[in-house]
Design a protein around this motif. Structure first.
Motif, PDB file in Angstrom:
ATOM      1  N   ASN A  52      42.011  44.052  35.792  1.00 51.23           N
ATOM      2  CA  ASN A  52      43.259  44.158  36.559  1.00 51.23           C
ATOM      3  C   ASN A  52      43.715  42.818  37.123  1.00 51.23           C
ATOM      4  OD1 ASN A  52      43.713  46.926  36.228  1.00 51.23           O
ATOM      5  ND2 ASN A  52      42.371  47.464  37.941  1.00 51.23           N
ATOM      6  N   MET A  53      42.904  41.773  36.921  1.00 54.77           N
ATOM      7  CA  MET A  53      43.261  40.443  37.406  1.00 54.77           C
ATOM      8  C   MET A  53      43.861  39.556  36.326  1.00 54.77           C
ATOM      9  SD  MET A  53      40.060  39.482  39.902  1.00 54.77           S
ATOM     10  CE  MET A  53      39.679  40.488  41.336  1.00 54.77           C
ATOM     11  N   VAL A  54      43.875  40.084  35.095  1.00 57.21           N
ATOM     12  CA  VAL A  54      44.423  39.291  33.986  1.00 57.21           C
ATOM     13  C   VAL A  54      45.552  40.039  33.298  1.00 57.21           C
ATOM     14  CG1 VAL A  54      42.242  38.101  33.562  1.00 57.21           C
ATOM     15  CG2 VAL A  54      42.735  40.218  32.341  1.00 57.21           C
ATOM     16  N   GLU A  93      48.536  36.128  39.538  1.00 53.67           N
ATOM     17  CA  GLU A  93      48.450  35.441  40.812  1.00 53.67           C
ATOM     18  C   GLU A  93      48.408  36.435  41.975  1.00 53.67           C
ATOM     19  OE1 GLU A  93      47.906  32.304  41.241  1.00 53.67           O
ATOM     20  OE2 GLU A  93      47.922  31.973  39.076  1.00 53.67           O
ATOM     21  N   GLY A  94      47.597  36.107  42.972  1.00 55.19           N
ATOM     22  CA  GLY A  94      47.520  36.950  44.163  1.00 55.19           C
ATOM     23  C   GLY A  94      46.644  38.174  44.004  1.00 55.19           C
ATOM     24  N   ALA A  95      45.893  38.241  42.892  1.00 53.00           N
ATOM     25  CA  ALA A  95      45.037  39.412  42.662  1.00 53.00           C
ATOM     26  C   ALA A  95      43.687  39.290  43.364  1.00 53.00           C
ATOM     27  CB  ALA A  95      44.823  39.620  41.168  1.00 53.00           C
ATOM     28  N   THR A 154      41.235  32.838  45.486  1.00 51.70           N
ATOM     29  CA  THR A 154      42.241  32.918  44.440  1.00 51.70           C
ATOM     30  C   THR A 154      41.778  33.927  43.392  1.00 51.70           C
ATOM     31  OG1 THR A 154      41.225  31.183  43.087  1.00 51.70           O
ATOM     32  CG2 THR A 154      42.795  30.481  44.793  1.00 51.70           C
ATOM     33  N   THR A 155      42.666  34.253  42.466  1.00 54.32           N
ATOM     34  CA  THR A 155      42.303  35.207  41.412  1.00 54.32           C
ATOM     35  C   THR A 155      41.103  34.710  40.610  1.00 54.32           C
ATOM     36  OG1 THR A 155      44.601  35.927  41.223  1.00 54.32           O
ATOM     37  CG2 THR A 155      43.143  36.440  39.373  1.00 54.32           C
ATOM     38  N   LEU A 156      41.122  33.425  40.234  1.00 53.38           N
ATOM     39  CA  LEU A 156      40.037  32.859  39.443  1.00 53.38           C
ATOM     40  C   LEU A 156      38.727  32.843  40.234  1.00 53.38           C
ATOM     41  CD1 LEU A 156      39.146  31.553  36.828  1.00 53.38           C
ATOM     42  CD2 LEU A 156      39.861  29.330  37.727  1.00 53.38           C
TER      43      LEU A 156
END
Length: 209
Positions: A26-28, A42-44, A50-52
Motif C-alpha cells: 500500500n506504500m507503492v 508520498e506521505g504513506a 518517510t514512506t521509504l
C-alpha cells in the motif's frame, strides 16, 4: 480435516508472515501503462518516517523477528519437548522472504553499489547471501538429498543472525531484545545445560503421569 490438523502450524506461520506485506504494497504505486513502473506513495509513512524509511523499518523488523523466532525453535523444544519441522521450515522461509524484500527495497531506491559503502550495509548483504542456500534447502527433498549435511548447512542461520544483529546495532535500532533472546537460546543449547533441562522436563512429565 486431517490436512488442517497436520498443516495448521505452518499455515498459521504463512498467514502471519504474509499479512504485513500488504502494508508495504500500500506504500507503492505499480503502473503498467508504459511498461512496469514502481514508485513510492508520498506521505504513506508514519511515526515521523518517510514512506521509504517506513518500508525499510517494516521489512527489516519482520526479517529479524522471524530470524529470531527460528532460532528459538530448538530452545523451545529443549524446554517444552514440542517440535514441528514444518513450522520451523515455514519460519525459515518467512525469514528469507522478508530479508530478500528488505534488500530489494534497498537496492531499488539506493542502488546496489551503495551496499558496499558502510559496514552495516555489508553485514546485512552478507546475511542475505547466507540466507539464500538456507532458503533453497528449506524443503523435504533437500533434506533427503543432503542428509546429515542438511543440519550443518542450516546451522549457518547462526551466522546470519549475528550479522543481522550487527547490521541493526550499527544503525542504532532496537536490537538488544533480539540479542537477549538469541543469547538465552545459545545458553540453553550448551550440552550440560541442555541435558539438565531435558532431564528435569522428563522427570516432571513422569511425576504428572
Amino acid at each position: 480435516m486431517n490436512f488442517i490438523k497436520r498443516s495448521y502450524g505452518w499455515m498459521t506461520v504463512a498467514l502471519l508472515a504474509t499479512a504485513p506485506m500488504f502494508i508495504i504494497f500500500n506504500m507503492v504505486n505499480i503502473d503498467f501503462t508504459n511498461g512496469l513502473s514502481i514508485s513510492l506513495i508520498e506521505g504513506a509513512g508514519s511515526e515521523g518516517k518517510t514512506t521509504l524509511e517506513m518500508m525499510y523499518h517494516i521489512s527489516g523488523e519482520f526479517a529479524i523477528r522471524w530470524m529470531t523466532a527460528v532460532l528459538t525453535c530448538t530452545p523451545f523444544y529443549i524446554l517444552f519437548g514440542v517440535n514441528n519441522l514444518f513450522v520451523r521450515q515455514a519460519m525459515g522461509i518467512a525469514t528469507a522472504v522478508w530479508s530478500f524484500l528488505h534488500f530489494i527495497i534497498f537496492i531499488r531506491w539506493e542502488g546496489f553499489l551503495e551496499t558496499f559503502t558502510q559496514v552495516n550495509y555489508i553485514a546485512g548483504f552478507v546475511a542475505v547471501l547466507v540466507l539464500v542456500p538456507l532458503f533453497l534447502t528449506s524443503n523435504r527433498k533437500a533434506m533427503k538429498w543432503l542428509k546429515a549435511k542438511w543440519k550443518k548447512l542450516q546451522s549457518m542461520a547462526y551466522v546470519a543472525i549475528i550479522l543481522s544483529l550487527l547490521h541493526v546495532a550499527i544503525l542504532d535500532k532496537t536490537w538488544m531484545i533480539y540479542a537477549v533472546i538469541v543469547g538465552v537460546g545459545f545458553v540453553i543449547r550448551i550440552p550440560a545445560i541442555k541435558a539438565k533441562v531435558i532431564t528435569l522436563r522428563k522427570e516432571r512429565g513422569a511425576n504428572k503421569a
